[in-house]
Write a protein that holds these residues in place. Sequence first.
Motif, PDB file in Angstrom:
ATOM      1  N   ASP A   1     -11.083  -3.939   9.221  1.00 18.24           N
ATOM      2  CA  ASP A   1     -10.180  -4.454   8.199  1.00 18.24           C
ATOM      3  C   ASP A   1      -9.777  -3.375   7.201  1.00 18.24           C
ATOM      4  O   ASP A   1      -8.606  -3.290   6.803  1.00 18.24           O
ATOM      5  CB  ASP A   1     -10.855  -5.611   7.433  1.00 18.24           C
ATOM      6  CG  ASP A   1     -11.006  -6.837   8.315  1.00 18.24           C
ATOM      7  OD1 ASP A   1     -10.386  -6.842   9.401  1.00 18.24           O
ATOM      8  OD2 ASP A   1     -11.751  -7.750   7.931  1.00 18.24           O
TER       9      ASP A   1
ATOM     10  N   GLU B   1      -7.308  -0.772   8.704  1.00 22.76           N
ATOM     11  CA  GLU B   1      -6.103  -1.263   9.370  1.00 22.76           C
ATOM     12  C   GLU B   1      -4.833  -0.636   8.802  1.00 22.76           C
ATOM     13  O   GLU B   1      -3.997  -0.090   9.523  1.00 22.76           O
ATOM     14  CB  GLU B   1      -6.033  -2.795   9.270  1.00 22.76           C
ATOM     15  CG  GLU B   1      -4.932  -3.380  10.149  1.00 22.76           C
ATOM     16  CD  GLU B   1      -4.911  -4.897  10.078  1.00 22.76           C
ATOM     17  OE1 GLU B   1      -5.809  -5.480   9.435  1.00 22.76           O
ATOM     18  OE2 GLU B   1      -3.987  -5.489  10.656  1.00 22.76           O
ATOM     19  N   ASN B   2      -4.721  -0.708   7.486  1.00 22.48           N
ATOM     20  CA  ASN B   2      -3.510  -0.162   6.871  1.00 22.48           C
ATOM     21  C   ASN B   2      -3.795   1.089   6.043  1.00 22.48           C
ATOM     22  O   ASN B   2      -3.003   1.443   5.186  1.00 22.48           O
ATOM     23  CB  ASN B   2      -2.851  -1.209   5.957  1.00 22.48           C
ATOM     24  CG  ASN B   2      -2.259  -2.350   6.779  1.00 22.48           C
ATOM     25  OD1 ASN B   2      -1.961  -2.176   7.951  1.00 22.48           O
ATOM     26  ND2 ASN B   2      -2.101  -3.492   6.148  1.00 22.48           N
TER      27      ASN B   2
HETATM   28  C1  LIG Z   1      -1.732  -4.590   7.010  1.00 25.55           C
HETATM   29  O1  LIG Z   1      -0.315  -4.583   7.008  1.00 25.55           O
HETATM   30  C2  LIG Z   1       0.258  -5.625   7.755  1.00 25.55           C
HETATM   31  C3  LIG Z   1       1.748  -5.437   7.747  1.00 25.55           C
HETATM   32  O2  LIG Z   1       2.199  -4.763   6.655  1.00 25.55           O
HETATM   33  C4  LIG Z   1      -0.174  -6.918   7.105  1.00 25.55           C
HETATM   34  O3  LIG Z   1       0.369  -7.984   7.831  1.00 25.55           O
HETATM   35  C5  LIG Z   1      -1.681  -7.013   7.091  1.00 25.55           C
HETATM   36  O4  LIG Z   1      -2.093  -8.180   6.412  1.00 25.55           O
HETATM   37  C6  LIG Z   1      -2.301  -5.839   6.385  1.00 25.55           C
HETATM   38  N1  LIG Z   1      -3.701  -5.905   6.537  1.00 25.55           N
HETATM   39  C7  LIG Z   1      -4.535  -5.886   5.501  1.00 25.55           C
HETATM   40  C8  LIG Z   1      -5.972  -5.914   5.787  1.00 25.55           C
HETATM   41  O5  LIG Z   1      -4.137  -5.731   4.335  1.00 25.55           O
END
Ligand SMILES: *[C@@H]1O[C@H](CO)[C@@H](O)[C@H](O)[C@H]1NC(C)=O
Length: 465
Positions: free
Chosen positions: A44, A47-48
């Motif tokens: 988690d 991820e981003n």
């Molecule tokens: C990561 O980014 C995607 C798309 O921008 C989003 O849908 C997702 O919730 C994000 N994940 C987290 C853990 O913030």
Amino acid sequence: MFISSQIILKFLVFFSTHAFKCTTFCLGAVYSAQGQYAQKLLKDLMENYTSDLRPVEDTDSALNVTLLITLSQIKDMDERNQVLIAYLWIRQVWHDAYLKWNKDDYDGLDIIQIPSSLVWRPDLVLYNKADDDFSGPMDTNVKLRYNGEITWDAPAITKSSCVVDVSYFPFDSQQCNLTFGSWTYNGNQVDITMGNDSGDLSDFVENVEWKLLGMPASKNVIMYGCCPDPYPDITYTVRLQRRSSFYIFNLLLPCFLISFLAPLGFYLPADSGEKVSLGVTVLLALTVFQLVVAESMPPSESVPLIGKYYIATMTMITASTALTIFIMNIHFCGAEAKPVPHWAKVLIIDYMSKIFFVYEVGENCASPSSTSQSSHLSQDDVTHLNHSSQTQTNGKPGNSSKQEEQHTKLVRNVEYIANCYREQKATCAKVAEWKKIAKVMDRFFMWIFFVMVFVMSIIIMGKAP
Ligand SMILES: *[C@@H]1O[C@H](CO)[C@@H](O)[C@H](O)[C@H]1NC(C)=O
Ligand SMILES: *[C@@H]1O[C@H](CO)[C@@H](O)[C@H](O)[C@H]1NC(C)=O
Ligand SMILES: *[C@@H]1O[C@H](CO)[C@@H](O)[C@H](O)[C@H]1NC(C)=O
Ligand SMILES: *[C@@H]1O[C@H](CO)[C@@H](O)[C@H](O)[C@H]1NC(C)=O
């Protein structure tokens, strides 16, 4: 005995296997749940996430990095190349705005260790690095807390340049700066703060040559002319004091002992023919010591204290050898030499010989006083002989002229022998006088040089802490 030990062994094996099973089972039960959560958490979090950008919510605000340095060991201090090699543990603590999580969502997991390459790291470098390769600290793991606090401990062997001042070698102390700062970020982007106002020395491994006096830290903010931004750095000053006993025993004491031999060269009898060679030998021995010192020192303008001592001692020994040669000349003033001048007789033989306790000449020749007495006696003898010859001629008027002639011949011969003897005595006395002058001067210079060696040794010892 054998059976009982076997039973004990069996029991031990049984017990340990079961205990092992139990621990693996129990702990496994605890960690299996957290292990899943940790994997989920890392997935988690990452991820981003990008580790390339400074992790702040507001790009205008600075990211605070706390720096803590533990000095573990001083590996080497290379005075000649002016490099300090130290083993450091570098701890950096900062807050990552994007690596936060809610503890309760992950079964109370509040801390994870992940490879440091996964997260953004401040690019702190040692500014005064003197290493060939530009490798940073090791890629160790970082400790990540749920509130985004990242603690990164990394060991590093640093080679830092250090201005070494050896003017008081071997009683010197050195100060080596270790300056840490961000290489690319300015103070408005990444701000470094000191974790403590001194380096941590609790795990320091004592060095045999250097005593660590302290490691104070200070923060400097440099404003360069080009840009309005501040550039902060943290400077740790490693304060070292040399343990000088090694050098005292190996370089100073031998020099003391050898230099005390040099004045004794004046005491050596001139006839031994070793006076000059003693001085030259001492000079060579000192040169060897000086080379050893010069090899380990940086070729700087400031001559170390011990080097000054060697130079002074060598100058002194050169002077003493030169003086010895002059005095040897005086000593071997032969029969052709002029008589000793009156002032020298009064000054050296009358006064200085008494001050320096030179009484006996120690030569085979008779002393001047006995020479004059014997010459007086011989003159008496001659007059007596003359007189007796006259009475003989008076007593016997009818003597032949041949007999008379023989008498005068005899008298002349005896006179000649007496003169020769007298002359020889005078020469002997002259030679003895020159020898005595040489001896008194030898004694005089011996004491002067003893005092000089002593004073120089006291001065160099006075510099010792
Ligand atoms: C990561 O980014 C995607 C798309 O921008 C989003 O849908 C997702 O919730 C994000 N994940 C987290 C853990 O913030
Ligand atoms: C960094 O520290 C300064 C004061 O030391 C503080 O004003 C600032 O808010 C801190 N920055 C962050 C991102 O915490
Ligand atoms: C070492 O750092 C201290 C504190 O910043 C500074 O006063 C001193 O001049 C520095 N010494 C050298 C040799 O740079
Ligand atoms: C700072 O260093 C001193 C002495 O080494 C130590 O007693 C103190 O606990 C340290 N403070 C911190 C915040 O680590």
